[in-house]
Design an enzyme around this catalytic site. Sequence first.
Site, mmCIF file in Angstrom:
data_model
loop_
_atom_site.group_PDB
_atom_site.id
_atom_site.type_symbol
_atom_site.label_atom_id
_atom_site.label_comp_id
_atom_site.label_asym_id
_atom_site.label_seq_id
_atom_site.Cartn_x
_atom_site.Cartn_y
_atom_site.Cartn_z
ATOM 1 N N SER A 253 0.830 -1.194 0.000
ATOM 2 C CA SER A 253 0.000 0.000 0.000
ATOM 3 C C SER A 253 0.870 1.251 0.000
ATOM 4 O O SER A 253 1.662 1.440 -0.915
ATOM 5 C CB SER A 253 -0.964 -0.054 1.189
ATOM 6 O OG SER A 253 -2.042 0.812 1.001
ATOM 7 N N ASP A 471 -8.804 -4.628 -5.864
ATOM 8 C CA ASP A 471 -8.328 -3.862 -4.710
ATOM 9 C C ASP A 471 -9.154 -2.591 -4.542
ATOM 10 O O ASP A 471 -9.217 -1.757 -5.442
ATOM 11 C CB ASP A 471 -6.851 -3.498 -4.906
ATOM 12 C CG ASP A 471 -6.176 -3.078 -3.614
ATOM 13 O OD1 ASP A 471 -6.775 -2.280 -2.872
ATOM 14 O OD2 ASP A 471 -5.051 -3.527 -3.362
ATOM 15 N N HIS A 501 -7.506 -5.977 -0.538
ATOM 16 C CA HIS A 501 -6.380 -5.048 -0.557
ATOM 17 C C HIS A 501 -5.071 -5.813 -0.496
ATOM 18 O O HIS A 501 -4.710 -6.365 0.542
ATOM 19 C CB HIS A 501 -6.505 -4.099 0.640
ATOM 20 C CG HIS A 501 -5.507 -2.978 0.632
ATOM 21 N ND1 HIS A 501 -5.121 -2.328 -0.516
ATOM 22 C CD2 HIS A 501 -4.827 -2.391 1.650
ATOM 23 C CE1 HIS A 501 -4.267 -1.381 -0.206
ATOM 24 N NE2 HIS A 501 -4.055 -1.405 1.108
#
Length: 532
Positions: A253, A471, A501
């Site tokens: 991320s 995602d 995610h």
Amino acid sequence: MARYLRSAALLTAALLVAGCGGGSGDGDAKPSESGDRSAPQRPDPSGSKGSDRSGGADTASLPAALTGQRLDWGRCKATQDDPAPGGSWQCATLKAPLDYAKPDGETIGIALIRQQAKNGGKNGDDSRIGSLLFNFGGPGGSGLSLLPAFASEYDKLREHYDLVSFDPRGVASSEGVRCRSDKEMRAAESVDLTPDTAAEETAYFKDAADFGAGCERQAKNLLSHVSTTETARDMDLMRHVLGDDKLYYLGISYGTELGGTYAHLFPTRVGRLVLDAVVDPTANSVDLAKNQARGFQRALDNYFKSTGQAPEEGTRKTADLLKRIDAKPLPTSGGRELNQTLALTGILVTLYDQGTWTLLTDALKSAEEGDGTALLTLADAYNERDASGHYSTQSHAQRAISCRDAKGRPTPDEAKRGLGEFRKISPVFGEFLGWDTAGWCHDWPVPGLRETAEVSAPGADPILVVGNTGDPATPYEGARRMADELGKGVGVELTWKGEGHGAYGSGSDCVDSTVNAYLIDGKVPQDGKVCS
């Protein structure tokens, strides 16, 4: 909107626990410095394509007191938010310059944690490659908390690497930024983050300004030195002190933005870098918010399809529910009320992992029946609020780091003019994200540094960029853009056709084996490889 650096695995664990109980009450919470507005967090608005003004000190030019330091590894201690991991975990503190433009000046401590490689070169075994550094996102995620939580997923990697993570500057044990007490956090829950009246709008922006002022009072000059670029420089100092010629890294991320920034600053020191759940480096703060509106709406549509509902109808019903809650918050079993912001948070957190979609079904059903307990419990899990009413400081660090990075800060009027487009992108999530483009860094006490992230890394070894088509927090399109921005022959894209995610460790043998082959054997897959 979302703390998109948050790992889906950790959120899933928190949600499965939350799904078994009721909404927490305030209890007798002791005063503690943490929490922001109990809101779903926006995407980090950082980026570059402009000077970071953090100084150009290369690791080689740092004083010997820093480059020659030896880490004093010892037993890890418990923190306010987490027990000590125990076992084979070791912790140490790295000294780094507060300001890289003044490398001989004041230093700060960067907290590290490691679990040594299983073989570690003992008995003539030479399979150890080096240290594999992790960043789990946020910004603001604590590596000291997260790496032990995920360690079992990395057993294969630990056969060849010391597993190492850290709390970036401004985070938790590394001079952590704290901006509000729990009492102030609870009071701020009443602020409407999608204001409908002039009075609500005034309260919204006043609360935003008060948050920044609280950060400045506590952090003082540290607030000007928590940028992504400075953390990337810290990582190069870690690499050097850990004894590696090149950096081996797994960033998730926001950790992909951090990894890309490192590659741009130190292309010849890139070893094997994996960037999973990729932040779009070409997007400015407004575009990042639009990306997340699309990503979460896409995931919500996929959820409705999985339940046999038409996405348009499910979206309409959910948007109508949120409007009703905005007008009249729902009661919960713990005595607190579920307002619109907390309801939205409870919805989006379940979209991080397909395994928690059943929790969303139950929570929406209960809310339609007038009980907000389930959605509030989910929101509390996301906001890291425990049963006593204590919040972690992850959201404080996230805001401090992302606002230091963000040069582009829309005004309230600019945000209002864009609301129509945001609502069109997502009738459920769009309005919050539209307002948040102006509210997140409103009246922030230090200037932002860059418009979009600079990640070009000519001359670097191949970097593996992993994107997941489902995602919600870092939409799939960002992976290709990251690979392109890294440069020809550098960015290598791997696609997983999945949900949630992140991709590595999410159940795909194809993804896991490809990443492991790259990190362990240096085997670079063909650019564009797809795992279905």
